[in-house]
Design a protein around this motif. Structure first.
Motif, PDB file in Angstrom:
ATOM      1  N   UNK A  68       0.522  -1.253   0.071  1.00 14.91           N
ATOM      2  CA  UNK A  68       0.133   0.098   0.006  1.00 14.91           C
ATOM      3  C   UNK A  68       0.888   1.307   0.102  1.00 14.91           C
ATOM      4  N   UNK A  69       1.977   1.244   0.388  1.00 16.04           N
ATOM      5  CA  UNK A  69       2.963   2.616   0.341  1.00 16.04           C
ATOM      6  C   UNK A  69       3.378   2.792  -1.195  1.00 16.04           C
ATOM      7  N   UNK A  70       3.525   4.153  -1.222  1.00 13.02           N
ATOM      8  CA  UNK A  70       3.806   4.707  -2.598  1.00 13.02           C
ATOM      9  C   UNK A  70       5.059   5.439  -2.299  1.00 13.02           C
ATOM     10  N   UNK A  71       6.204   5.350  -3.213  1.00 13.15           N
ATOM     11  CA  UNK A  71       7.361   5.844  -2.961  1.00 13.15           C
ATOM     12  C   UNK A  71       7.720   6.897  -3.869  1.00 13.15           C
ATOM     13  N   UNK A  72       8.405   7.832  -3.542  1.00 16.13           N
ATOM     14  CA  UNK A  72       8.608   8.940  -4.506  1.00 16.13           C
ATOM     15  C   UNK A  72      10.088   9.571  -4.277  1.00 16.13           C
ATOM     16  N   UNK A  73      10.879   8.914  -5.167  1.00 18.87           N
ATOM     17  CA  UNK A  73      12.426   9.399  -5.025  1.00 18.87           C
ATOM     18  C   UNK A  73      12.687  10.509  -5.934  1.00 18.87           C
ATOM     19  N   UNK A  74      13.510  11.613  -5.385  1.00 21.16           N
ATOM     20  CA  UNK A  74      14.010  12.740  -6.256  1.00 21.16           C
ATOM     21  C   UNK A  74      15.305  13.286  -5.811  1.00 21.16           C
ATOM     22  N   UNK A  75      15.927  13.655  -7.047  1.00 23.15           N
ATOM     23  CA  UNK A  75      17.302  14.405  -6.704  1.00 23.15           C
ATOM     24  C   UNK A  75      17.364  15.500  -7.680  1.00 23.15           C
ATOM     25  N   UNK A  76      17.584  16.453  -7.166  1.00 27.35           N
ATOM     26  CA  UNK A  76      17.776  17.887  -8.015  1.00 27.35           C
ATOM     27  C   UNK A  76      18.217  17.756  -9.382  1.00 27.35           C
ATOM     28  N   UNK A  77      17.364  18.054 -10.274  1.00 28.47           N
ATOM     29  CA  UNK A  77      17.644  18.147 -11.671  1.00 28.47           C
ATOM     30  C   UNK A  77      17.460  16.857 -12.427  1.00 28.47           C
ATOM     31  N   UNK A  78      16.733  15.840 -11.895  1.00 24.10           N
ATOM     32  CA  UNK A  78      16.576  14.691 -12.352  1.00 24.10           C
ATOM     33  C   UNK A  78      15.168  14.249 -12.159  1.00 24.10           C
ATOM     34  N   UNK A  79      14.648  13.536 -13.243  1.00 20.39           N
ATOM     35  CA  UNK A  79      13.135  13.119 -13.316  1.00 20.39           C
ATOM     36  C   UNK A  79      12.918  12.117 -11.798  1.00 20.39           C
ATOM     37  N   UNK A  80      11.924  12.523 -11.135  1.00 19.72           N
ATOM     38  CA  UNK A  80      11.594  11.791 -10.064  1.00 19.72           C
ATOM     39  C   UNK A  80      11.416  10.288 -10.377  1.00 19.72           C
ATOM     40  N   UNK A  81      11.407   9.372  -9.295  1.00 15.54           N
ATOM     41  CA  UNK A  81      11.170   7.791  -9.665  1.00 15.54           C
ATOM     42  C   UNK A  81      10.119   7.494  -8.609  1.00 15.54           C
ATOM     43  N   UNK A  82       8.997   6.886  -9.165  1.00 16.72           N
ATOM     44  CA  UNK A  82       7.844   6.615  -8.257  1.00 16.72           C
ATOM     45  C   UNK A  82       7.492   5.131  -8.484  1.00 16.72           C
ATOM     46  N   UNK A  83       7.329   4.528  -7.273  1.00 17.62           N
ATOM     47  CA  UNK A  83       7.092   3.037  -7.191  1.00 17.62           C
ATOM     48  C   UNK A  83       6.032   2.724  -6.084  1.00 17.62           C
ATOM     49  N   UNK A  84       5.187   1.789  -6.371  1.00 14.76           N
ATOM     50  CA  UNK A  84       4.131   1.421  -5.263  1.00 14.76           C
ATOM     51  C   UNK A  84       4.350  -0.087  -4.865  1.00 14.76           C
ATOM     52  N   UNK A  85       4.036  -0.245  -3.730  1.00 13.02           N
ATOM     53  CA  UNK A  85       4.315  -1.621  -3.095  1.00 13.02           C
ATOM     54  C   UNK A  85       2.946  -2.381  -3.053  1.00 13.02           C
ATOM     55  N   UNK A  86       2.887  -3.275  -3.440  1.00 13.75           N
ATOM     56  CA  UNK A  86       1.552  -4.529  -3.168  1.00 13.75           C
ATOM     57  C   UNK A  86       1.806  -5.616  -2.449  1.00 13.75           C
ATOM     58  N   UNK A  87       0.777  -6.442  -2.133  1.00 14.00           N
ATOM     59  CA  UNK A  87       1.167  -7.663  -1.227  1.00 14.00           C
ATOM     60  C   UNK A  87       1.468  -8.712  -2.109  1.00 14.00           C
TER      61      UNK A  87
END
Length: 248
Positions: free
Chosen positions: A229-248
């Protein structure tokens, strides 16, 4: 430039003319990553990860701060594309995130000088070194390899690569991760103990770095658990963010 391999020679003429053996199973696809501003994609050869490259992260895991970073690998088919939903892995009750700057290599060699290392970098991306921390800790206690804790299905999410020709290199600025909209990890790229150039130079003393390699450069402090159920959004200045979601 990279050092020249000693003792290499051209293939015998008979070998060069020999027919290609027929494959007994269909060839496996080469994992790729999208590239910002390009229709083409980046083919991935190997994935290297750096351990213990931010002082605060070393301290939070109670490791010796005097030890230099070291390297481990993940299989390239463990890559996860931006926007994916990934299953909670088996065998663990302590599944953790680690946000990292990723180097995408366009060339390489052995014993690359740090002063020339960034010439071999094609571009940069945001990555997540997903970890089964309990299995990693058990392996460390028994002095066993880390594969069960670090190298498993869906363990290497990575975002869109931005070419160094567009971004410059290496990137600087903030590196941070949100879980369900709440900041979970936050730091600065200049907090790295070893710079990207130094990482490449050190790695190339142990392995022949090559085009298609990805190098995950370590995580800042505040790694933490995630679950279904968790949604992760990873970001570094100047780069496109990375988004992934966790399922069971």
């Amino acid at each position: 430039m990279a050092s020249t391999r000693i003792g290499a020679s051209a293939a015998p003429r008979s070998a060069a003319c020999a027919p290609t053996p027929e494959l007994v199973i269909p060839p496996l696809p080469v994992p790729t990553l999208p590239v910002a501003g390009e229709h083409g994609v980046f083919p991935v050869r190997r994935i290297y990860c750096v351990g213990r490259n931010y002082l605060a992260h070393i301290k939070e895991l109670n490791h010796d701060t005097r030890e230099p970073p070291f390297f481990f690998q993940k299989a390239r088919d463990m890559l996860v594309q931006n926007g994916a939903t990934i299953p909670y892995p088996t065998l663990t009750h302590d599944y953790e995130h680690e946000i990292e700057l990723v180097l995408a290599m366009k060339s390489g060699g052995m014993n690359i000088p740090a002063s020339q290392a960034l010439d071999h970098v094609y571009g940069y991306a945001v990555g997540l070194d997903m970890t089964r921390r309990d299995l990693q800790n058990q392996a460390q206690e028994k002095r066993q390899p880390w594969e069960a804790g670090k190298s498993f299905d869906h363990a290497a999410p990575c975002g869109t690569i931005v070419p160094a020709a567009t971004l410059g290199h290496p990137p600087t600025g903030r590196i941070h991760l949100e879980v369900n909209g709440v900041t979970a990890s936050d730091g600065q790229l200049n907090d790295m103990i070893w710079s990207p150039a130094e990482i490449i130079a050190h790695l190339s003393t142990a392995f022949e770095v090559a085009a298609g390699d990805l190098i995950y450069t370590g995580t800042p402090r505040a790694v933490g658990k995630v679950g279904p159920g968790d949604k992760l959004v990873a970001a570094i200045d100047g780069l496109p963010s990375l988004q992934v979601s966790i399922t069971s």
